[in-house]
Design a protein around this motif. Sequence first.
Motif, PDB file in Angstrom:
ATOM      1  N   PHE A  67       3.834   8.789   6.589  1.00 48.56           N
ATOM      2  CA  PHE A  67       4.516   7.707   5.880  1.00 48.56           C
ATOM      3  C   PHE A  67       3.826   7.458   4.540  1.00 48.56           C
ATOM      4  CE2 PHE A  67       5.533   6.250  10.312  1.00 48.56           C
ATOM      5  CZ  PHE A  67       6.900   6.417  10.226  1.00 48.56           C
ATOM      6  N   LEU A  68       2.513   7.576   4.542  1.00 48.35           N
ATOM      7  CA  LEU A  68       1.695   7.340   3.350  1.00 48.35           C
ATOM      8  C   LEU A  68       0.941   8.612   3.010  1.00 48.35           C
ATOM      9  CD1 LEU A  68       0.014   3.959   4.367  1.00 48.35           C
ATOM     10  CD2 LEU A  68       1.816   4.256   2.686  1.00 48.35           C
ATOM     11  N   PRO A  69       0.918   9.007   1.746  1.00 50.29           N
ATOM     12  CA  PRO A  69       0.112  10.168   1.376  1.00 50.29           C
ATOM     13  C   PRO A  69      -1.376   9.853   1.535  1.00 50.29           C
ATOM     14  CG  PRO A  69       1.386   9.338  -0.517  1.00 50.29           C
ATOM     15  CD  PRO A  69       1.671   8.457   0.635  1.00 50.29           C
ATOM     16  N   LEU A  70      -2.115  10.832   2.021  1.00 53.33           N
ATOM     17  CA  LEU A  70      -3.557  10.706   2.176  1.00 53.33           C
ATOM     18  C   LEU A  70      -4.228  11.694   1.228  1.00 53.33           C
ATOM     19  CD1 LEU A  70      -2.597  10.677   5.660  1.00 53.33           C
ATOM     20  CD2 LEU A  70      -4.632   9.320   5.279  1.00 53.33           C
ATOM     21  N   ARG A  71      -5.155  11.208   0.435  1.00 54.95           N
ATOM     22  CA  ARG A  71      -5.919  12.078  -0.464  1.00 54.95           C
ATOM     23  C   ARG A  71      -7.346  12.133   0.056  1.00 54.95           C
ATOM     24  NH1 ARG A  71      -7.728  11.263  -6.693  1.00 54.95           N
ATOM     25  NH2 ARG A  71      -8.792  13.252  -6.842  1.00 54.95           N
ATOM     26  N   PHE A  72      -7.772  13.321   0.442  1.00 54.33           N
ATOM     27  CA  PHE A  72      -9.112  13.508   0.994  1.00 54.33           C
ATOM     28  C   PHE A  72     -10.099  13.817  -0.124  1.00 54.33           C
ATOM     29  CE2 PHE A  72      -8.495  13.344   5.512  1.00 54.33           C
ATOM     30  CZ  PHE A  72      -7.128  13.433   5.613  1.00 54.33           C
ATOM     31  N   ILE A  73     -11.207  13.100  -0.108  1.00 52.75           N
ATOM     32  CA  ILE A  73     -12.256  13.268  -1.107  1.00 52.75           C
ATOM     33  C   ILE A  73     -13.575  13.396  -0.369  1.00 52.75           C
ATOM     34  CG2 ILE A  73     -13.425  12.215  -3.084  1.00 52.75           C
ATOM     35  CD1 ILE A  73     -10.808  10.589  -3.517  1.00 52.75           C
ATOM     36  N   PRO A  74     -14.349  14.452  -0.637  1.00 55.06           N
ATOM     37  CA  PRO A  74     -15.652  14.561   0.025  1.00 55.06           C
ATOM     38  C   PRO A  74     -16.545  13.360  -0.301  1.00 55.06           C
ATOM     39  CG  PRO A  74     -15.041  16.648  -0.993  1.00 55.06           C
ATOM     40  CD  PRO A  74     -14.048  15.619  -1.465  1.00 55.06           C
ATOM     41  N   ALA A  75     -17.060  12.714   0.737  1.00 55.78           N
ATOM     42  CA  ALA A  75     -17.982  11.595   0.548  1.00 55.78           C
ATOM     43  C   ALA A  75     -19.217  12.105  -0.178  1.00 55.78           C
ATOM     44  CB  ALA A  75     -18.371  11.000   1.896  1.00 55.78           C
ATOM     45  N   GLY A  76     -19.738  11.305  -1.062  1.00 50.49           N
ATOM     46  CA  GLY A  76     -20.926  11.697  -1.809  1.00 50.49           C
ATOM     47  C   GLY A  76     -20.644  12.598  -2.994  1.00 50.49           C
ATOM     48  N   SER A  77     -19.385  12.949  -3.210  1.00 44.17           N
ATOM     49  CA  SER A  77     -19.049  13.822  -4.337  1.00 44.17           C
ATOM     50  C   SER A  77     -19.008  12.994  -5.621  1.00 44.17           C
ATOM     51  CB  SER A  77     -17.695  14.493  -4.109  1.00 44.17           C
ATOM     52  OG  SER A  77     -16.646  13.529  -4.141  1.00 44.17           O
ATOM     53  N   ASP A  78     -19.046  13.697  -6.744  1.00 41.93           N
ATOM     54  CA  ASP A  78     -18.926  13.009  -8.031  1.00 41.93           C
ATOM     55  C   ASP A  78     -17.597  12.277  -8.135  1.00 41.93           C
ATOM     56  OD1 ASP A  78     -21.426  13.907  -8.795  1.00 41.93           O
ATOM     57  OD2 ASP A  78     -20.647  15.654  -9.881  1.00 41.93           O
ATOM     58  N   MET A  81       0.858  -1.176   0.000  1.00 40.94           N
ATOM     59  CA  MET A  81       0.000   0.000   0.000  1.00 40.94           C
ATOM     60  C   MET A  81       0.900   1.234   0.000  1.00 40.94           C
ATOM     61  SD  MET A  81      -3.119   1.050   2.591  1.00 40.94           S
ATOM     62  CE  MET A  81      -2.951  -0.477   3.380  1.00 40.94           C
ATOM     63  N   GLU A  82       0.593   2.152  -0.913  1.00 43.12           N
ATOM     64  CA  GLU A  82       1.412   3.352  -1.036  1.00 43.12           C
ATOM     65  C   GLU A  82       0.626   4.648  -0.861  1.00 43.12           C
ATOM     66  OE1 GLU A  82       3.833   3.324  -4.530  1.00 43.12           O
ATOM     67  OE2 GLU A  82       4.346   1.220  -4.271  1.00 43.12           O
ATOM     68  N   LYS A  83      -0.709   4.563  -0.864  1.00 45.12           N
ATOM     69  CA  LYS A  83      -1.533   5.762  -0.753  1.00 45.12           C
ATOM     70  C   LYS A  83      -2.875   5.383  -0.154  1.00 45.12           C
ATOM     71  CE  LYS A  83      -2.206   9.300  -3.942  1.00 45.12           C
ATOM     72  NZ  LYS A  83      -2.534   9.785  -5.276  1.00 45.12           N
ATOM     73  N   LEU A  84      -3.457   6.330   0.609  1.00 47.85           N
ATOM     74  CA  LEU A  84      -4.788   6.138   1.168  1.00 47.85           C
ATOM     75  C   LEU A  84      -5.719   7.235   0.671  1.00 47.85           C
ATOM     76  CD1 LEU A  84      -3.954   5.319   4.900  1.00 47.85           C
ATOM     77  CD2 LEU A  84      -4.658   3.711   3.125  1.00 47.85           C
ATOM     78  N   TYR A  85      -6.931   6.847   0.344  1.00 46.91           N
ATOM     79  CA  TYR A  85      -7.983   7.785  -0.027  1.00 46.91           C
ATOM     80  C   TYR A  85      -8.946   7.856   1.154  1.00 46.91           C
ATOM     81  CZ  TYR A  85      -6.182   7.055  -4.708  1.00 46.91           C
ATOM     82  OH  TYR A  85      -5.362   6.982  -5.803  1.00 46.91           O
ATOM     83  N   VAL A  86      -9.247   9.062   1.603  1.00 50.64           N
ATOM     84  CA  VAL A  86     -10.110   9.251   2.756  1.00 50.64           C
ATOM     85  C   VAL A  86     -11.399   9.926   2.290  1.00 50.64           C
ATOM     86  CG1 VAL A  86     -10.316  10.280   5.054  1.00 50.64           C
ATOM     87  CG2 VAL A  86      -8.071   9.532   4.227  1.00 50.64           C
ATOM     88  N   LEU A  87     -12.515   9.204   2.423  1.00 52.72           N
ATOM     89  CA  LEU A  87     -13.826   9.766   2.105  1.00 52.72           C
ATOM     90  C   LEU A  87     -14.390  10.322   3.405  1.00 52.72           C
ATOM     91  CD1 LEU A  87     -15.188   6.861  -0.125  1.00 52.72           C
ATOM     92  CD2 LEU A  87     -13.911   8.880  -0.807  1.00 52.72           C
ATOM     93  N   TYR A  88     -14.570  11.632   3.449  1.00 56.05           N
ATOM     94  CA  TYR A  88     -14.989  12.295   4.683  1.00 56.05           C
ATOM     95  C   TYR A  88     -16.179  13.206   4.397  1.00 56.05           C
ATOM     96  CZ  TYR A  88     -13.104  16.736   3.127  1.00 56.05           C
ATOM     97  OH  TYR A  88     -12.894  17.902   2.439  1.00 56.05           O
ATOM     98  N   ASP A  89     -16.866  13.615   5.454  1.00 52.79           N
ATOM     99  CA  ASP A  89     -18.031  14.491   5.341  1.00 52.79           C
ATOM    100  C   ASP A  89     -17.553  15.940   5.266  1.00 52.79           C
ATOM    101  OD1 ASP A  89     -20.379  15.903   5.495  1.00 52.79           O
ATOM    102  OD2 ASP A  89     -21.102  14.907   7.312  1.00 52.79           O
ATOM    103  N   ALA A  90     -17.513  16.492   4.074  1.00 50.47           N
ATOM    104  CA  ALA A  90     -17.034  17.866   3.876  1.00 50.47           C
ATOM    105  C   ALA A  90     -17.992  18.901   4.438  1.00 50.47           C
ATOM    106  CB  ALA A  90     -16.794  18.126   2.390  1.00 50.47           C
ATOM    107  N   ASP A  91     -19.222  18.502   4.778  1.00 49.72           N
ATOM    108  CA  ASP A  91     -20.190  19.426   5.366  1.00 49.72           C
ATOM    109  C   ASP A  91     -20.035  19.536   6.876  1.00 49.72           C
ATOM    110  OD1 ASP A  91     -21.368  19.860   2.872  1.00 49.72           O
ATOM    111  OD2 ASP A  91     -22.745  18.180   3.130  1.00 49.72           O
ATOM    112  N   ARG A  93      -9.501  16.827   8.888  1.00 45.93           N
ATOM    113  CA  ARG A  93      -8.795  16.757   7.603  1.00 45.93           C
ATOM    114  C   ARG A  93      -7.638  17.755   7.589  1.00 45.93           C
ATOM    115  NH1 ARG A  93      -8.557  19.915   3.336  1.00 45.93           N
ATOM    116  NH2 ARG A  93     -10.285  21.169   4.081  1.00 45.93           N
ATOM    117  N   ARG A  94      -7.907  18.997   8.006  1.00 41.38           N
ATOM    118  CA  ARG A  94      -6.842  20.012   8.026  1.00 41.38           C
ATOM    119  C   ARG A  94      -5.713  19.609   8.971  1.00 41.38           C
ATOM    120  NH1 ARG A  94     -11.444  23.289   8.084  1.00 41.38           N
ATOM    121  NH2 ARG A  94     -11.167  23.735  10.290  1.00 41.38           N
ATOM    122  N   TRP A  95      -6.063  19.034  10.128  1.00 42.47           N
ATOM    123  CA  TRP A  95      -5.060  18.608  11.095  1.00 42.47           C
ATOM    124  C   TRP A  95      -4.201  17.491  10.504  1.00 42.47           C
ATOM    125  CZ3 TRP A  95      -4.302  13.874  13.606  1.00 42.47           C
ATOM    126  CH2 TRP A  95      -3.342  13.905  14.619  1.00 42.47           C
TER     127      TRP A  95
END
Length: 164
Positions: A28-39, A1-11, A19-21
């Motif tokens: 160690f691993l890059p995290l890419r935040f994606i709003p849950a429910g987004s396109d 595993m080299e990357k994590l995608y985080v689906l979070y509630d942007a509202d 997310r900001r923290w």
Amino acid sequence: MEKLYVLYDADCGLCSWARRWIIQQPAFLPLRFIPAGSDTAARLFPGLSRPDEPKQELVVVGDDGAVYRNENAWIMCLYALEEYREWAVRLAHPLLRPLAREGFALLSRQRPRISRWLSLASEVEIADTLGHVHAPSCARTPSDVFDSTAGSSPRGFVEIDASP
């Protein structure tokens, strides 16, 4: 595993703060935040996140296809961070996992209340609020500021002779 995608509630203010923290922490691993429910979430992870579903849970997806939900997702976020990996390993221990589950469930159920208590507004909430603010337009013209009959001084200003 080299990357994590985080689906979070942007509202959610608390989720946005977390997310900001996390973004500010060495990882160690890059995290890419994606709003849950987004396109974007629906396109990348069909079946995990759809725009018509409530954003009730935290979901982390590894680039290897592994899916982590709720407290397991939170533990994976901590595991990705350099300074919190040891905490993640400890919380994953069978004796502590039930406590991690209960703690995460309590925070998750109280997200709106905690956000209000701590005055944590999400970027979505701030944008929505500012979108309803109608600032007056500046109707002044250069002729309102400068009186052409009085020379070059702005109206309301008096020229002072500063010579000795």
